[in-house]
Design a protein around this motif. Structure first.
Motif, PDB file in Angstrom:
ATOM      1  N   ILE A 123       4.893   2.905  -5.725  1.00 48.91           N
ATOM      2  CA  ILE A 123       4.359   2.353  -6.967  1.00 48.91           C
ATOM      3  C   ILE A 123       4.594   3.370  -8.075  1.00 48.91           C
ATOM      4  N   LEU A 124       4.919   2.880  -9.262  1.00 50.76           N
ATOM      5  CA  LEU A 124       5.135   3.758 -10.412  1.00 50.76           C
ATOM      6  C   LEU A 124       4.176   3.344 -11.522  1.00 50.76           C
ATOM      7  N   ILE A 125       3.389   4.308 -12.035  1.00 53.54           N
ATOM      8  CA  ILE A 125       2.505   4.069 -13.166  1.00 53.54           C
ATOM      9  C   ILE A 125       3.190   4.666 -14.394  1.00 53.54           C
ATOM     10  N   ALA A 126       3.516   3.828 -15.359  1.00 55.35           N
ATOM     11  CA  ALA A 126       4.360   4.275 -16.465  1.00 55.35           C
ATOM     12  C   ALA A 126       3.725   3.978 -17.821  1.00 55.35           C
ATOM     13  N   GLY A 127       4.405   4.447 -18.879  1.00 52.68           N
ATOM     14  CA  GLY A 127       3.943   4.253 -20.241  1.00 52.68           C
ATOM     15  C   GLY A 127       4.436   2.955 -20.847  1.00 52.68           C
ATOM     16  N   ASP A 128       4.074   2.752 -22.091  1.00 52.72           N
ATOM     17  CA  ASP A 128       4.368   1.519 -22.822  1.00 52.72           C
ATOM     18  C   ASP A 128       5.880   1.295 -22.982  1.00 52.72           C
ATOM     19  N   ASN A 129       6.277   0.027 -22.988  1.00 52.15           N
ATOM     20  CA  ASN A 129       7.669  -0.387 -23.242  1.00 52.15           C
ATOM     21  C   ASN A 129       8.632   0.137 -22.184  1.00 52.15           C
ATOM     22  N   GLU A 188      17.346  20.192  -7.804  1.00 53.49           N
ATOM     23  CA  GLU A 188      16.187  19.445  -8.278  1.00 53.49           C
ATOM     24  C   GLU A 188      15.481  20.187  -9.409  1.00 53.49           C
ATOM     25  N   ILE A 189      14.907  19.411 -10.325  1.00 54.62           N
ATOM     26  CA  ILE A 189      14.031  19.955 -11.354  1.00 54.62           C
ATOM     27  C   ILE A 189      12.612  19.878 -10.786  1.00 54.62           C
ATOM     28  N   PRO A 190      12.027  21.013 -10.434  1.00 56.37           N
ATOM     29  CA  PRO A 190      10.788  21.014  -9.647  1.00 56.37           C
ATOM     30  C   PRO A 190       9.613  20.281 -10.279  1.00 56.37           C
ATOM     31  N   ASN A 191       9.525  20.289 -11.618  1.00 57.96           N
ATOM     32  CA  ASN A 191       8.331  19.707 -12.234  1.00 57.96           C
ATOM     33  C   ASN A 191       8.435  18.205 -12.469  1.00 57.96           C
ATOM     34  N   PHE A 192       9.547  17.576 -12.054  1.00 59.07           N
ATOM     35  CA  PHE A 192       9.616  16.118 -12.178  1.00 59.07           C
ATOM     36  C   PHE A 192       8.869  15.494 -11.014  1.00 59.07           C
ATOM     37  N   VAL A 193       8.073  14.488 -11.320  1.00 58.17           N
ATOM     38  CA  VAL A 193       7.093  13.980 -10.353  1.00 58.17           C
ATOM     39  C   VAL A 193       7.713  13.519  -9.039  1.00 58.17           C
ATOM     40  N   THR A 224       0.858  -1.186   0.000  1.00 61.40           N
ATOM     41  CA  THR A 224       0.000   0.000   0.000  1.00 61.40           C
ATOM     42  C   THR A 224       0.892   1.233   0.000  1.00 61.40           C
ATOM     43  N   GLY A 225       0.638   2.124  -0.931  1.00 64.81           N
ATOM     44  CA  GLY A 225       1.461   3.322  -0.968  1.00 64.81           C
ATOM     45  C   GLY A 225       1.044   4.279  -2.062  1.00 64.81           C
ATOM     46  N   ILE A 226       1.776   5.383  -2.127  1.00 63.74           N
ATOM     47  CA  ILE A 226       1.553   6.397  -3.143  1.00 63.74           C
ATOM     48  C   ILE A 226       2.015   5.869  -4.496  1.00 63.74           C
ATOM     49  N   ALA A 227       1.202   6.082  -5.517  1.00 61.87           N
ATOM     50  CA  ALA A 227       1.576   5.743  -6.887  1.00 61.87           C
ATOM     51  C   ALA A 227       1.960   7.030  -7.617  1.00 61.87           C
ATOM     52  N   ALA A 228       3.135   7.028  -8.218  1.00 60.22           N
ATOM     53  CA  ALA A 228       3.614   8.204  -8.947  1.00 60.22           C
ATOM     54  C   ALA A 228       3.318   8.041 -10.430  1.00 60.22           C
ATOM     55  N   PRO A 229       2.743   9.053 -11.074  1.00 58.19           N
ATOM     56  CA  PRO A 229       2.454   8.975 -12.510  1.00 58.19           C
ATOM     57  C   PRO A 229       3.667   9.385 -13.347  1.00 58.19           C
ATOM     58  N   LEU A 230       4.034   8.539 -14.290  1.00 57.46           N
ATOM     59  CA  LEU A 230       5.119   8.857 -15.225  1.00 57.46           C
ATOM     60  C   LEU A 230       4.625   8.514 -16.637  1.00 57.46           C
ATOM     61  N   PRO A 231       3.803   9.388 -17.228  1.00 59.76           N
ATOM     62  CA  PRO A 231       3.171   9.095 -18.516  1.00 59.76           C
ATOM     63  C   PRO A 231       4.130   9.276 -19.692  1.00 59.76           C
ATOM     64  N   MET A 232       5.195   8.506 -19.697  1.00 61.34           N
ATOM     65  CA  MET A 232       6.191   8.554 -20.759  1.00 61.34           C
ATOM     66  C   MET A 232       6.346   7.168 -21.367  1.00 61.34           C
ATOM     67  N   GLU A 272      -6.740   0.386 -18.656  1.00 64.21           N
ATOM     68  CA  GLU A 272      -6.607   0.210 -17.213  1.00 64.21           C
ATOM     69  C   GLU A 272      -5.448   1.039 -16.667  1.00 64.21           C
ATOM     70  N   VAL A 273      -4.355   1.093 -17.421  1.00 62.35           N
ATOM     71  CA  VAL A 273      -3.229   1.932 -17.008  1.00 62.35           C
ATOM     72  C   VAL A 273      -3.655   3.397 -16.998  1.00 62.35           C
ATOM     73  N   ASP A 274      -4.417   3.800 -17.998  1.00 66.61           N
ATOM     74  CA  ASP A 274      -4.894   5.185 -18.057  1.00 66.61           C
ATOM     75  C   ASP A 274      -5.728   5.538 -16.827  1.00 66.61           C
ATOM     76  N   THR A 275      -6.574   4.613 -16.400  1.00 71.44           N
ATOM     77  CA  THR A 275      -7.404   4.847 -15.210  1.00 71.44           C
ATOM     78  C   THR A 275      -6.534   5.035 -13.970  1.00 71.44           C
ATOM     79  N   LEU A 276      -5.555   4.142 -13.794  1.00 72.76           N
ATOM     80  CA  LEU A 276      -4.663   4.242 -12.631  1.00 72.76           C
ATOM     81  C   LEU A 276      -3.767   5.475 -12.731  1.00 72.76           C
ATOM     82  N   MET A 277      -3.399   5.853 -13.954  1.00 77.11           N
ATOM     83  CA  MET A 277      -2.590   7.057 -14.149  1.00 77.11           C
ATOM     84  C   MET A 277      -3.359   8.285 -13.677  1.00 77.11           C
ATOM     85  N   GLU A 278      -4.642   8.357 -14.002  1.00 75.31           N
ATOM     86  CA  GLU A 278      -5.462   9.490 -13.558  1.00 75.31           C
ATOM     87  C   GLU A 278      -5.592   9.506 -12.037  1.00 75.31           C
ATOM     88  N   ASP A 279      -5.738   8.323 -11.433  1.00 73.34           N
ATOM     89  CA  ASP A 279      -5.752   8.251  -9.968  1.00 73.34           C
ATOM     90  C   ASP A 279      -4.458   8.817  -9.401  1.00 73.34           C
TER      91      ASP A 279
END
Length: 205
Positions: free
Chosen positions: A70-76, A54-59, A8-16, A125-132
């Protein structure tokens, strides 16, 4: 390695898409064979300027994602070279689960060998979790390996599949060395039999 049962933990979005292992941990940090201390250089060139700031806008430089498990990431995800330092860096940072539509094969296998659960899901499903994950108020989720489901903030669940043998290894904290040591008695018996039947092999040992 540590057991993985529920997380159980925070999931970080990395839509790349196509995040390669050199992005996960750049080549200049591969001089060590230690598995510790690499979390501070995870995504080094995305997280930090050349000055070290630090680069402030990096998640992962933002609250609450500094504590992401947890990390939510893009394809490949994990494509590129086969460096095992990539899962080492993720694990040392605190990330024990990566969710993406697909993974590079070698990175995928290396995750299991180091106690990280990579979960491949359909893009929707990844898109849904990414939005969360993008909303700090809904970014906390639970990955239940035993039941093979991801619990979202609204109590909805997302099922996933995992190879039974790899699941067994994660649940019991068994890496390749631990699996071999489970056969220690058989190995010792074989060596003893070989000493007796082929003593010349052991003459100088």
């Amino acid at each position: 390695m540590d057991q993985f049962t529920t997380l159980t933990g925070i999931a970080a979005p990395l839509p790349m898409m196509n995040v390669d292992t050199d992005m996960i941990i750049p080549k200049q940090h591969l001089k060590t064979i230690k598995r510790t201390g690499l979390g501070k250089v995870l995504f080094d060139e995305l997280r930090f300027q050349q000055s070290g700031e630090e680069i402030p806008n990096f998640v992962l430089n933002q609250t609450p994602y500094r504590e992401a498990k947890i990390l939510i990431a893009g394809d490949n995800f994990g494509c590129g070279s086969s460096r095992e330092h990539a899962p080492w860096a993720l694990l040392d940072f605190g990330i024990r689960c990566v969710i993406a539509p697909s993974f590079a094969d070698i990175f995928f296998n290396n995750c299991f060998k180091n106690g990280i659960l990579p979960i491949a899901l359909e893009q929707t499903e990844v898109d849904t979790l990414m939005e969360d994950a993008k909303n700090p108020e809904t970014a906390t989720m639970t990955v239940d390996l035993t039941a093979q489901v991801i619990h979202r903030h609204n109590e909805e669940t997302v099922p996933f599949t995992v190879d039974e043998f790899r699941k067994h290894c994660l649940l019991n904290g068994l890496d390749d060395i631990s699996l071999t040591l489970q056969k220690a008695d058989q190995i010792a018996a074989f060596e003893q039999q070989q000493r007796e039947s082929l003593p010349w092999l052991w003459a100088n040992r």
